[in-house]
Write an enzyme that holds these catalytic residues in place. Structure first.
Site, short mmCIF file in Angstrom:
data_model
loop_
_atom_site.label_atom_id
_atom_site.label_comp_id
_atom_site.label_asym_id
_atom_site.label_seq_id
_atom_site.Cartn_x
_atom_site.Cartn_y
_atom_site.Cartn_z
N GLY A 9 33.44 35.48 42.37
CA GLY A 9 33.76 34.94 43.69
C GLY A 9 35.01 35.57 44.29
O GLY A 9 35.13 35.68 45.51
N ILE A 12 35.92 41.64 41.43
CA ILE A 12 34.82 42.38 40.79
C ILE A 12 35.44 43.13 39.61
O ILE A 12 36.36 43.93 39.79
CB ILE A 12 34.18 43.38 41.77
CG1 ILE A 12 33.70 42.65 43.03
CG2 ILE A 12 33.03 44.13 41.09
CD1 ILE A 12 33.27 43.60 44.15
N GLU A 71 25.00 35.44 34.25
CA GLU A 71 26.46 35.53 34.04
C GLU A 71 26.95 34.78 32.81
O GLU A 71 27.90 35.21 32.16
CB GLU A 71 27.23 35.11 35.30
CG GLU A 71 27.19 33.65 35.65
CD GLU A 71 28.21 33.33 36.77
OE1 GLU A 71 29.41 33.61 36.59
OE2 GLU A 71 27.79 32.78 37.82
N SER A 226 40.56 35.79 35.17
CA SER A 226 41.70 36.52 35.75
C SER A 226 42.87 35.62 36.09
O SER A 226 43.97 36.11 36.35
CB SER A 226 41.26 37.28 37.00
OG SER A 226 40.10 38.02 36.75
P1 ADP Z 1 35.69 35.23 39.52
O1 ADP Z 1 34.80 35.88 38.49
O2 ADP Z 1 35.20 33.90 39.99
O3 ADP Z 1 36.07 36.16 40.63
P2 ADP Z 1 38.13 35.69 37.99
O4 ADP Z 1 38.05 35.49 36.53
O5 ADP Z 1 38.16 37.10 38.47
O6 ADP Z 1 37.03 34.84 38.73
O7 ADP Z 1 39.44 34.92 38.50
C1 ADP Z 1 39.77 34.78 39.85
C2 ADP Z 1 41.17 34.17 39.95
O8 ADP Z 1 42.12 35.08 39.37
C3 ADP Z 1 41.67 33.94 41.35
O9 ADP Z 1 41.22 32.71 41.85
C4 ADP Z 1 43.18 34.00 41.17
O10 ADP Z 1 43.71 32.74 40.77
C5 ADP Z 1 43.37 34.96 40.00
N1 ADP Z 1 43.79 36.32 40.37
C6 ADP Z 1 44.35 37.20 39.50
N2 ADP Z 1 44.65 38.36 40.11
C7 ADP Z 1 44.27 38.23 41.40
C8 ADP Z 1 44.32 39.10 42.55
N3 ADP Z 1 44.85 40.33 42.47
N4 ADP Z 1 43.80 38.64 43.71
C9 ADP Z 1 43.29 37.41 43.80
N5 ADP Z 1 43.22 36.55 42.76
C10 ADP Z 1 43.70 36.94 41.57
#
Ligand code: ADP
Length: 266
Positions: A9, A12, A71, A226
């Site tokens: 979401g 990537i 997923e 992340s």
């Molecule tokens: P998804 O697979 O749903 O995209 P992620 O595991 O990639 O989820 O985690 C997304 C989250 O990571 C964001 O909601 C934010 O809290 C955090 N995050 C870490 N680095 C970043 C970035 N550079 N930009 C935006 N969000 C980030």
């Protein structure tokens, strides 16, 4: 040549192999054109193995041969590779918690895995509430500020209620996140508000996952996603509870690439 792509979401995540080494890339989900350009320029013939909520969306933008992968399957396959690479050896049974935009919870028991539940409270909540409360939008900036913040005077602690009297639980525990209205002036610092927000999200996630750990009779919880990337504060906030609740928490290196690793291996 194969490339594993986890199109989430918010971010990537991309994993591929070159000369027997894994290489990693991250793109913002709202800048998908950068991923398309990167693939067209450097990997025009690679087979793409795509997972994550935005997998269909991405597969339509690319001409490469591709395969779509579930997923939750990708995450639970990929975590094994991530743990191996991090040289983290865990018990047969543990709880896997993926704190991405939202949060999902999986039991890992030997070769079997099952999605047990999830919650809308996750990294996306951190981003959205940070914006509403402080107008900050950059993840790195939010976390830098939060690291400097204090939680006293915004969060209501147990000791703030008991005011020196003996309390049945540790006075240091949060009685009410953002609950110290009596002390609020409207002049609260951004860094303190963000420290409280990180605290609330980490406490909400931990309290939500604990009954699942109990249900599978495991005290080992592995956090990926992340939200923990470069995020010492989140880890610290969660680790405060390790002794109190007799838990062992792990934050494996490159955990946020579990889905992409799993897709690549699938
Ligand atoms: P998804 O697979 O749903 O995209 P992620 O595991 O990639 O989820 O985690 C997304 C989250 O990571 C964001 O909601 C934010 O809290 C955090 N995050 C870490 N680095 C970043 C970035 N550079 N930009 C935006 N969000 C980030």
């Amino acid at each position: 040549e194969c490339i594993g792509i986890d199109a989430g979401g918010t971010l990537i995540k991309v994993v591929y192999k070159e000369r027997d080494e894994y290489l990693y890339q991250t793109f913002l989900s709202n800048e998908v054109e950068k991923l398309v350009k990167w693939i067209n320029e450097w990997h025009p013939n690679a087979k793409l193995k795509i997972t994550g909520g935005k997998q269909e969306n991405i597969s339509k933008l690319l001409h490469n041969p591709h395969e779509l992968i579930d997923e939750f399957e990708a995450t639970t396959i990929g975590i094994k590779e991530v743990l191996k690479r991090a040289e983290l050896y865990l018990p047969e049974k543990y709880l896997l918690v993926n704190v991405g935009t939202g949060t999902s919870i999986h039991s890992m028991i030997g070769e079997n895995s099952e999605r047990l539940g999830g919650s809308g409270i996750g990294g996306g909540t951190l981003m959205g509430l940070s914006y509403l409360l402080t107008r900050q939008k950059q993840f790195e900036e939010i976390m830098l500020l939060a690291e400097k913040g204090k939680r006293t005077g915004i969060d209501l602690k147990v000791r703030d209620i008991y005011e020196g009297d003996r309390s049945p639980i540790s006075g240091d525990l949060t009685a009410s996140n953002f609950g110290f209205l009596e002390r609020m002036t409207g002049e609260e610092l951004q860094e303190d508000i963000l420290a409280c927000l990180v605290g609330m999200i980490s406490e909400a996630v931990l309290m939500m996952v604990m009954p699942f750990a109990k249900a599978i009779e495991s005290s080992t919880i592995v956090f990926i996603g992340s939200t923990f990337h470069n995020n010492a504060l989140f880890k610290k906030q969660l680790q405060r509870f390790e002794d109190l609740f007799e838990l062992k928490l792990h934050f494996p290196f490159n955990g946020q690439y579990s889905g992409a690793h799993g897709a690549l291996l699938y």
